[in-house]
Write a protein that holds these residues in place. Sequence first.
Motif, PDB file in Angstrom:
ATOM      1  N   GLU A   1       1.156  26.454  -4.493  1.00 17.00           N
ATOM      2  CA  GLU A   1       1.968  25.728  -5.556  1.00 17.00           C
ATOM      3  C   GLU A   1       2.441  24.602  -5.072  1.00 17.00           C
ATOM      4  O   GLU A   1       3.049  24.563  -4.187  1.00 17.00           O
ATOM      5  N   ASN A   2       1.698  23.257  -5.167  1.00 18.06           N
ATOM      6  CA  ASN A   2       2.521  21.970  -5.116  1.00 18.06           C
ATOM      7  C   ASN A   2       3.586  22.183  -5.735  1.00 18.06           C
ATOM      8  O   ASN A   2       4.244  21.656  -7.167  1.00 18.06           O
ATOM      9  N   VAL A   3       4.896  21.798  -4.491  1.00 16.15           N
ATOM     10  CA  VAL A   3       6.172  22.623  -4.279  1.00 16.15           C
ATOM     11  C   VAL A   3       6.552  20.783  -4.389  1.00 16.15           C
ATOM     12  O   VAL A   3       8.179  20.772  -4.119  1.00 16.15           O
ATOM     13  N   GLY A   4       5.892  19.640  -3.719  1.00 15.76           N
ATOM     14  CA  GLY A   4       6.662  18.089  -3.197  1.00 15.76           C
ATOM     15  C   GLY A   4       5.227  17.185  -2.264  1.00 15.76           C
ATOM     16  O   GLY A   4       4.274  17.729  -2.834  1.00 15.76           O
ATOM     17  N   GLN A   5       5.826  16.759  -2.107  1.00 16.86           N
ATOM     18  CA  GLN A   5       5.080  14.986  -1.359  1.00 16.86           C
ATOM     19  C   GLN A   5       5.984  14.776  -0.175  1.00 16.86           C
ATOM     20  O   GLN A   5       7.045  14.573  -0.625  1.00 16.86           O
ATOM     21  N   ILE A   6       4.705  14.473   0.162  1.00 20.45           N
ATOM     22  CA  ILE A   6       5.062  12.982   0.902  1.00 20.45           C
ATOM     23  C   ILE A   6       5.107  11.880   0.922  1.00 20.45           C
ATOM     24  O   ILE A   6       3.645  11.508   0.261  1.00 20.45           O
ATOM     25  N   ASP A   7       5.407  10.737   0.752  1.00 23.30           N
ATOM     26  CA  ASP A   7       5.394   9.379   0.218  1.00 23.30           C
ATOM     27  C   ASP A   7       5.830   8.339   1.580  1.00 23.30           C
ATOM     28  O   ASP A   7       7.080   8.018   2.112  1.00 23.30           O
ATOM     29  N   ILE A   8       4.535   7.499   1.543  1.00 26.50           N
ATOM     30  CA  ILE A   8       4.992   6.270   2.814  1.00 26.50           C
ATOM     31  C   ILE A   8       4.406   4.997   1.604  1.00 26.50           C
ATOM     32  O   ILE A   8       3.293   4.844   0.679  1.00 26.50           O
TER      33      ILE A   8
ATOM     34  N   ALA B   1       1.054  -1.156  -0.071  1.00 24.38           N
ATOM     35  CA  ALA B   1       0.148  -0.061   0.165  1.00 24.38           C
ATOM     36  C   ALA B   1       0.928   1.237  -0.273  1.00 24.38           C
ATOM     37  O   ALA B   1       1.792   1.173   0.163  1.00 24.38           O
ATOM     38  N   GLU B   2       0.538   2.175  -0.178  1.00 24.37           N
ATOM     39  CA  GLU B   2       0.754   3.360  -0.780  1.00 24.37           C
ATOM     40  C   GLU B   2       0.231   4.871  -0.429  1.00 24.37           C
ATOM     41  O   GLU B   2      -0.734   4.304  -0.734  1.00 24.37           O
ATOM     42  N   ILE B   3       0.812   5.871   0.267  1.00 22.36           N
ATOM     43  CA  ILE B   3       0.025   7.690   0.396  1.00 22.36           C
ATOM     44  C   ILE B   3       0.897   8.251   0.681  1.00 22.36           C
ATOM     45  O   ILE B   3       2.236   8.105   0.646  1.00 22.36           O
ATOM     46  N   VAL B   4       0.238   9.473  -0.573  1.00 22.49           N
ATOM     47  CA  VAL B   4       0.562  10.369  -0.780  1.00 22.49           C
ATOM     48  C   VAL B   4       0.278  11.200  -0.922  1.00 22.49           C
ATOM     49  O   VAL B   4      -0.736  11.647  -0.936  1.00 22.49           O
ATOM     50  N   ILE B   5       0.979  12.643  -0.151  1.00 22.36           N
ATOM     51  CA  ILE B   5       0.121  13.563   0.487  1.00 22.36           C
ATOM     52  C   ILE B   5       0.480  15.483  -0.471  1.00 22.36           C
ATOM     53  O   ILE B   5       2.022  15.172   0.449  1.00 22.36           O
ATOM     54  N   PRO B   6       0.019  16.292  -1.275  1.00 26.79           N
ATOM     55  CA  PRO B   6       1.419  16.768  -1.284  1.00 26.79           C
ATOM     56  C   PRO B   6       1.728  18.055  -0.823  1.00 26.79           C
ATOM     57  O   PRO B   6       0.610  18.289   0.115  1.00 26.79           O
ATOM     58  N   ILE B   7       2.619  19.028  -0.472  1.00 24.47           N
ATOM     59  CA  ILE B   7       2.646  19.962  -0.070  1.00 24.47           C
ATOM     60  C   ILE B   7       2.576  21.167  -0.743  1.00 24.47           C
ATOM     61  O   ILE B   7       3.541  21.261  -1.942  1.00 24.47           O
ATOM     62  N   PHE B   8       1.861  22.092  -0.474  1.00 27.34           N
ATOM     63  CA  PHE B   8       1.478  23.778  -1.113  1.00 27.34           C
ATOM     64  C   PHE B   8       2.271  24.604  -0.396  1.00 27.34           C
ATOM     65  O   PHE B   8       2.761  24.454   1.163  1.00 27.34           O
ATOM     66  N   VAL B   9       3.032  25.118  -0.828  1.00 26.14           N
ATOM     67  CA  VAL B   9       3.762  26.366  -0.771  1.00 26.14           C
ATOM     68  C   VAL B   9       2.915  27.842  -1.712  1.00 26.14           C
ATOM     69  O   VAL B   9       3.107  27.730  -3.029  1.00 26.14           O
ATOM     70  N   ASN B  10       2.167  28.371  -1.034  1.00 28.25           N
ATOM     71  CA  ASN B  10       1.703  29.695  -1.726  1.00 28.25           C
ATOM     72  C   ASN B  10       1.041  29.338  -2.422  1.00 28.25           C
ATOM     73  O   ASN B  10       0.888  29.730  -3.604  1.00 28.25           O
TER      74      ASN B  10
END
Length: 152
Positions: free
Chosen positions: A117-124, A106-115
């Motif tokens: 804008e989607n600038v990255g994500q945490i992936d587990i 299984a996998e979960i991915v959550i985006p990281i927003f700055v202002n």
Amino acid sequence: MNLEELKPEIKAIIAKTDQSVNDRLLKICEILEENISYYNWVGFYFKNGDKNELKLGPYVGEPTDHVIIPFGKGICGQVAVSNENFVVPDVAAQDNYIACSISVKAEIVIPIFVNGENVGQIDIDSGTPDPFTEADERFLEFICKEVAGIIA
């Protein structure tokens, strides 16, 4: 520790301004992997400059060949395009999944927003089938908001 008990730990790591951003991100990965039994690979991906691709940042777990992921490819690449959380209870049921290890269920991915804008994500990744709950989503969103404050 449960997810709520980990929040002050995350805040304390974020607040360590004497450490580099990458060192703090790695420490977050370590804390999550050590304290949540079904978090077996924890890492960050970030937009690679002006390219439509993600580049692997700090992580803990088995080494991965997926250092660069094009937008739209795999779960991480899809989150880069959709700007939405993606919870995958069973990776074998996903057509657009990039296999990192046969042990991943299984996998979960959550985006990281700055202002905005989607600038990255945490992936587990997890070796446990269907382990992620809404509590995991909310907790990881909290982490992403905290991380956004130090990468802005």
